[in-house]
Design an enzyme around this catalytic site. Structure first.
Site, mmCIF file in Angstrom:
data_model
loop_
_atom_site.group_PDB
_atom_site.id
_atom_site.type_symbol
_atom_site.label_atom_id
_atom_site.label_comp_id
_atom_site.label_asym_id
_atom_site.label_seq_id
_atom_site.Cartn_x
_atom_site.Cartn_y
_atom_site.Cartn_z
ATOM 1 C CG LEU A 71 -2.002 -1.094 1.242
ATOM 2 C CD1 LEU A 71 -2.916 -0.902 2.441
ATOM 3 C CD2 LEU A 71 -2.808 -1.121 -0.036
ATOM 4 C CB SER A 149 -8.230 3.010 15.620
ATOM 5 O OG SER A 149 -7.931 2.527 16.912
ATOM 6 C CE1 TYR A 162 -2.982 1.866 13.564
ATOM 7 C CE2 TYR A 162 -3.852 2.501 15.708
ATOM 8 C CZ TYR A 162 -3.955 1.776 14.544
ATOM 9 O OH TYR A 162 -5.045 0.957 14.355
ATOM 10 C CB ALA A 165 -2.332 7.586 10.677
ATOM 11 C CE LYS A 166 -5.902 3.019 11.986
ATOM 12 N NZ LYS A 166 -6.601 2.361 10.862
#
Length: 255
Positions: A71, A149, A162, A165-166
């Site tokens: 990806l 998330s 992370y 990004a979420k």
């Protein structure tokens, strides 16, 4: 356990799922296949992806299309989306599920680590949507479902790249919903709580930690990958025709 509900409009629909070879993604691949959809999924893990495709072909007498791509490689991602459309017709449901939730301490994050995390956990959501949007327009509409998330909602301390990004996925979801809605393309986000996949068990689950987490949920059951399927099927189907720019939290009531 797969949901018992049937969505007639998903029978024969062209569906593309990122990270569809294991964990939540594998459950989604199976869930759409059991609705009669034509499913293509992108993954990088050959062994688990092939095993999933073999099992579903044996059980359903139909095989999902496994497309191997990293990806982080946008051109490879675009090529995979094109192959899905060539095989099954214009994609009308896209599920951006793939993610990598490696833990990291603030003091250890390098520029390279940060960029790599966003290249896996946020950037592909946009470029897969960009790739399938023209086909959805030709088809008269579609549904894009972005997995975020609850980690960024609970102030998780151990994965700042992370969680950034979420959180960004929600902004992207709303921006795309505003732009694509005129073409009857709905864009929504799903925010899972702690879903106990094989990866979670291997890396983080302890009996004590899991019990403490479940005790804070309203529903006192351990969440499994299959528990994400019904929500995604609903968002893909015409049952949610006027639902867009939303985030649905599926966490057993933890929040």
């Amino acid at each position: 356990m797969m949901p018992s509900a049937r969505f007639a409009d998903l029978d024969g629909a062209s569906v593309l799922i990122t990270g569809g070879g294991s964990g939540i993604g594998a459950a989604l691949t199976e869930g759409f296949m059991r609705q009669g959809a034509k499913v293509a999924f992108i993954d990088i893990a050959d062994k688990s992806s092939t095993a999933l495709a073999d099992r579903l072909e044996k059980e359903l007498d139909r095989r999902p299309l496994y497309l191997r791509a990293d990806l982080r490689d946008v051109e490879a991602l675009r090529a995979a989306a094109a192959k899905a459309a060539e095989a099954h017709g214009d994609v009308t449901t896209l599920v951006n599920n793939a993610a990598l939730d490696d833990g990291h301490a603030v003091e250890d994050v390098t520029v390279e680590f940060w960029d790599n995390s966003l290249a896996i956990n946020l950037r592909p959501h946009f470029f897969t949507a960009q790739a399938v949007a023209p086909g959805m327009k030709r088809a008269g509409g579609g549904s894009i479902i972005n997995f975020t998330s609850t980690s960024y909602l609970i102030n998780h301390p151990d994965m700042p790249a992370y969680t950034a990004a979420k959180a960004g996925i929600l902004g992207l979801t709303k921006g795309l919903a505003g732009k694509l809605g005129a073409d009857r393309i709905r864009v929504n986000a799903v925010a899972p709580g702690w879903v106990i996949t094989e990866r979670q068990r291997e890396l983080w689950v302890t009996d004590e930690g899991l019990a403490a987490h479940v005790a804070k949920q309203c529903i006192k059951d351990v969440m499994q990958p299959d528990d994400m399927v019904g929500t995604v099927l609903f968002l893909a189907s015409d049952a949610s025709r006027m639902l867009t720019a939303q985030m649905l939290i599926v966490d057993g009531g933890f929040l």
